[in-house]
Scaffold this motif. Structure first.
Motif, mmCIF file in Angstrom:
data_model
loop_
_atom_site.group_PDB
_atom_site.id
_atom_site.type_symbol
_atom_site.label_atom_id
_atom_site.label_comp_id
_atom_site.label_asym_id
_atom_site.label_seq_id
_atom_site.Cartn_x
_atom_site.Cartn_y
_atom_site.Cartn_z
ATOM 1 N N ASP A 174 0.837 -1.199 0.000
ATOM 2 C CA ASP A 174 0.000 0.000 0.000
ATOM 3 C C ASP A 174 0.871 1.248 0.000
ATOM 4 O O ASP A 174 0.476 2.292 -0.502
ATOM 5 C CB ASP A 174 -0.921 0.000 1.224
ATOM 6 C CG ASP A 174 -2.007 -1.061 1.122
ATOM 7 O OD1 ASP A 174 -2.393 -1.405 -0.019
ATOM 8 O OD2 ASP A 174 -2.450 -1.553 2.167
ATOM 9 N N ASP A 175 2.053 1.137 0.588
ATOM 10 C CA ASP A 175 2.998 2.250 0.634
ATOM 11 C C ASP A 175 3.948 2.137 -0.548
ATOM 12 O O ASP A 175 4.777 1.222 -0.616
ATOM 13 C CB ASP A 175 3.764 2.204 1.953
ATOM 14 C CG ASP A 175 4.794 3.315 2.059
ATOM 15 O OD1 ASP A 175 4.841 4.164 1.146
ATOM 16 O OD2 ASP A 175 5.551 3.315 3.042
ATOM 17 N N GLY A 176 3.818 3.057 -1.500
ATOM 18 C CA GLY A 176 4.658 3.009 -2.689
ATOM 19 C C GLY A 176 6.131 3.081 -2.387
ATOM 20 O O GLY A 176 6.950 2.583 -3.161
ATOM 21 N N GLU A 177 6.502 3.689 -1.270
ATOM 22 C CA GLU A 177 7.916 3.778 -0.928
ATOM 23 C C GLU A 177 8.511 2.395 -0.703
ATOM 24 O O GLU A 177 9.701 2.185 -0.956
ATOM 25 C CB GLU A 177 8.114 4.646 0.317
ATOM 26 C CG GLU A 177 7.951 6.133 0.059
ATOM 27 C CD GLU A 177 8.931 6.650 -0.982
ATOM 28 O OE1 GLU A 177 10.115 6.237 -0.952
ATOM 29 O OE2 GLU A 177 8.524 7.459 -1.836
ATOM 30 N N ALA A 179 7.848 -0.177 -2.414
ATOM 31 C CA ALA A 179 8.103 -0.770 -3.726
ATOM 32 C C ALA A 179 9.296 -0.136 -4.429
ATOM 33 O O ALA A 179 9.832 -0.712 -5.381
ATOM 34 C CB ALA A 179 6.858 -0.624 -4.608
ATOM 35 N N ARG A 180 9.729 1.017 -3.963
ATOM 36 C CA ARG A 180 10.790 1.765 -4.654
ATOM 37 C C ARG A 180 12.060 0.934 -4.883
ATOM 38 O O ARG A 180 12.645 0.977 -5.985
ATOM 39 C CB ARG A 180 11.116 3.038 -3.879
ATOM 40 C CG ARG A 180 12.085 3.954 -4.620
ATOM 41 C CD ARG A 180 12.508 5.136 -3.761
ATOM 42 N NE ARG A 180 11.437 6.078 -3.497
ATOM 43 C CZ ARG A 180 11.077 7.066 -4.325
ATOM 44 N NH1 ARG A 180 11.713 7.227 -5.472
ATOM 45 N NH2 ARG A 180 10.101 7.884 -3.982
ATOM 46 N N GLY A 207 5.015 0.065 -12.070
ATOM 47 C CA GLY A 207 4.192 1.025 -11.358
ATOM 48 C C GLY A 207 2.730 0.881 -11.710
ATOM 49 O O GLY A 207 2.366 0.806 -12.888
ATOM 50 N N GLY A 210 -1.161 2.212 -6.909
ATOM 51 C CA GLY A 210 -0.680 2.615 -5.595
ATOM 52 C C GLY A 210 0.759 3.062 -5.528
ATOM 53 O O GLY A 210 1.204 3.550 -4.484
ATOM 54 N N ASP A 211 1.510 2.891 -6.631
ATOM 55 C CA ASP A 211 2.941 3.174 -6.529
ATOM 56 C C ASP A 211 3.556 3.770 -7.785
ATOM 57 O O ASP A 211 4.776 3.786 -7.921
ATOM 58 C CB ASP A 211 3.699 1.892 -6.134
ATOM 59 C CG ASP A 211 3.440 0.721 -7.087
ATOM 60 O OD1 ASP A 211 3.016 0.971 -8.235
ATOM 61 O OD2 ASP A 211 3.662 -0.431 -6.679
ATOM 62 N N PHE A 212 2.729 4.244 -8.715
ATOM 63 C CA PHE A 212 3.338 4.680 -9.979
ATOM 64 C C PHE A 212 4.157 5.955 -9.831
ATOM 65 O O PHE A 212 5.077 6.197 -10.615
ATOM 66 C CB PHE A 212 2.318 4.793 -11.112
ATOM 67 C CG PHE A 212 1.340 5.937 -11.025
ATOM 68 C CD1 PHE A 212 1.719 7.235 -11.322
ATOM 69 C CD2 PHE A 212 0.012 5.699 -10.699
ATOM 70 C CE1 PHE A 212 0.812 8.284 -11.277
ATOM 71 C CE2 PHE A 212 -0.899 6.736 -10.652
ATOM 72 C CZ PHE A 212 -0.503 8.039 -10.934
ATOM 73 N N GLU A 213 3.875 6.794 -8.825
ATOM 74 C CA GLU A 213 4.707 7.978 -8.641
ATOM 75 C C GLU A 213 6.146 7.590 -8.326
ATOM 76 O O GLU A 213 7.096 8.150 -8.887
ATOM 77 C CB GLU A 213 4.154 8.868 -7.521
ATOM 78 C CG GLU A 213 2.869 9.586 -7.893
ATOM 79 C CD GLU A 213 1.633 8.911 -7.322
ATOM 80 O OE1 GLU A 213 1.684 7.668 -7.124
ATOM 81 O OE2 GLU A 213 0.637 9.621 -7.094
ATOM 82 N N GLN A 214 6.314 6.617 -7.436
ATOM 83 C CA GLN A 214 7.667 6.154 -7.105
ATOM 84 C C GLN A 214 8.328 5.483 -8.308
ATOM 85 O O GLN A 214 9.520 5.641 -8.531
ATOM 86 C CB GLN A 214 7.606 5.191 -5.917
ATOM 87 C CG GLN A 214 7.295 5.851 -4.583
ATOM 88 C CD GLN A 214 5.814 6.135 -4.380
ATOM 89 O OE1 GLN A 214 4.959 5.676 -5.139
ATOM 90 N NE2 GLN A 214 5.504 6.880 -3.326
#
Length: 237
Positions: A174-177, A179-180, A207, A210-214
C-alpha cells in the motif's frame, strides 16, 4: 461530460504529470496504460474519448473481444498478463507491446506465429518486454533476474521480435515507498543489460495505481493503472 470516470481519469493524469515534473522528466517520457481488465468495452471507449490511447489487458480472450468491439477506435493495445506458450499464436502481432515474455519457449512460439517459412520473411515485428520476477515471489510469473540476460540474448536472435525493455510486478505494498527498491533494481538490471548486450532497451514497465509515482521517479517509461481510472473491478465474466 464530467462523469466519475472522467474525474478519476483526470486525477490520475494530474498525479502522473506531477510525478513526472518532480522527477525532472518530460511528459512524453512516460506512457500511461489504462488497464481495462474485466471492464466493458463501453468503459474503454469512454476513456478513449477523453484522449487516452494506450490500454492494457490481462486476459487474451477478453482482449481479443474488446479489440473486435472497438476496431474503429484509435487504440494501442498492450498485453500485460501472463501468456501461456500455447496461446502465443493468439497474441502475436495483435498488440502494440507484449509486456510479459518470460521464457524461451514463449519467445520461440511468438516467433513461429509471425514468421513465414515459405519465403523466410516476417511481415510483422512484435515489440516485447521481458517480465522479471524482481521480488523472487514463487506465486508470480516472470524470469529470475539472473536469467534475464540469457533470455534477452534469445529474443535478440529472433527477427520477428523487437526487445524494448523490462517489466515487473513487485511485491504489493500500500505504501509506494516500499516498492521503490524493486523499481530501482529493475532499472539497474536494464542498465546493466544495455551495457552487456550493446543494445538500447528504452522501456521500463513498472508502477500501478498505488505506486506509480515512485516508479516514475525510479525511471519508469510505462505505468499501468486500472482501478484508479476505471474503479473497482467487477467480477470476472
Amino acid at each position: 461530460m464530467n462523469t466519475p470516470l472522467a474525474e478519476r481519469y483526470a486525477a490520475v493524469r494530474h498525479r502522473l504529470e506531477t510525478a513526472v515534473r518532480r522527477a525532472g522528466r518530460a511528459p512524453a517520457d512516460v506512457t500511461l496504460v489504462a488497464v481495462s481488465k474485466y471492464h466493458p468495452a463501453e468503459a474503454v471507449a469512454a476513456v478513449a474519448a477523453l484522449g487516452q490511447r494506450d490500454f492494457g489487458e490481462n486476459y487474451v480472450q477478453e482482449a481479443l473481444q474488446k479489440q473486435e468491439a472497438l476496431a474503429g477506435e484509435d487504440i494501442l493495445w498492450h498485453c500485460i498478463g501472463h501468456v501461456q506458450s500455447r496461446k502465443a499464436k493468439d497474441v502475436a502481432g495483435r498488440f502494440a507491446l507484449i509486456h510479459t515474455v518470460d521464457s524461451e519457449k514463449l519467445a520461440h512460439n511468438l516467433h513461429k506465429a509471425l514468421w513465414r517459412p515459405e519465403d523466410d520473411t516476417c511481415p510483422v515485428v512484435q515489440d516485447v518486454l521481458l517480465q522479471v520476477n524482481i521480488g523472487e515471489e514463487v506465486q508470480k510469473s516472470g524470469i529470475d533476474a539472473a536469467e534475464t540476460a540469457r533470455l534477452a540474448e534469445t529474443v535478440l536472435q529472433l527477427p520477428t521480435l523487437r526487445l524494448c525493455g523490462l517489466m515487473c510486478l513487485p511485491p504489493f505494498f500500500d505504501d509506494g515507498e516500499a516498492a521503490r527498491p524493486f523499481f530501482a533494481a529493475l532499472r539497474k538490471l536494464r542498465d546493466d543489460l544495455e551495457l552487456s548486450l550493446g543494445v538500447p532497451l528504452p522501456h521500463l514497465s513498472m508502477g500501478m495505481s498505488g505506486d506509480f509515482e515512485q516508479a516514475v521517479e525510479e525511471g519508469a517509461t510505462i505505468v499501468r493503472v486500472g482501478t484508479d481510472i476505471f474503479g473497482p473491478r467487477p467480477p470476472r465474466p
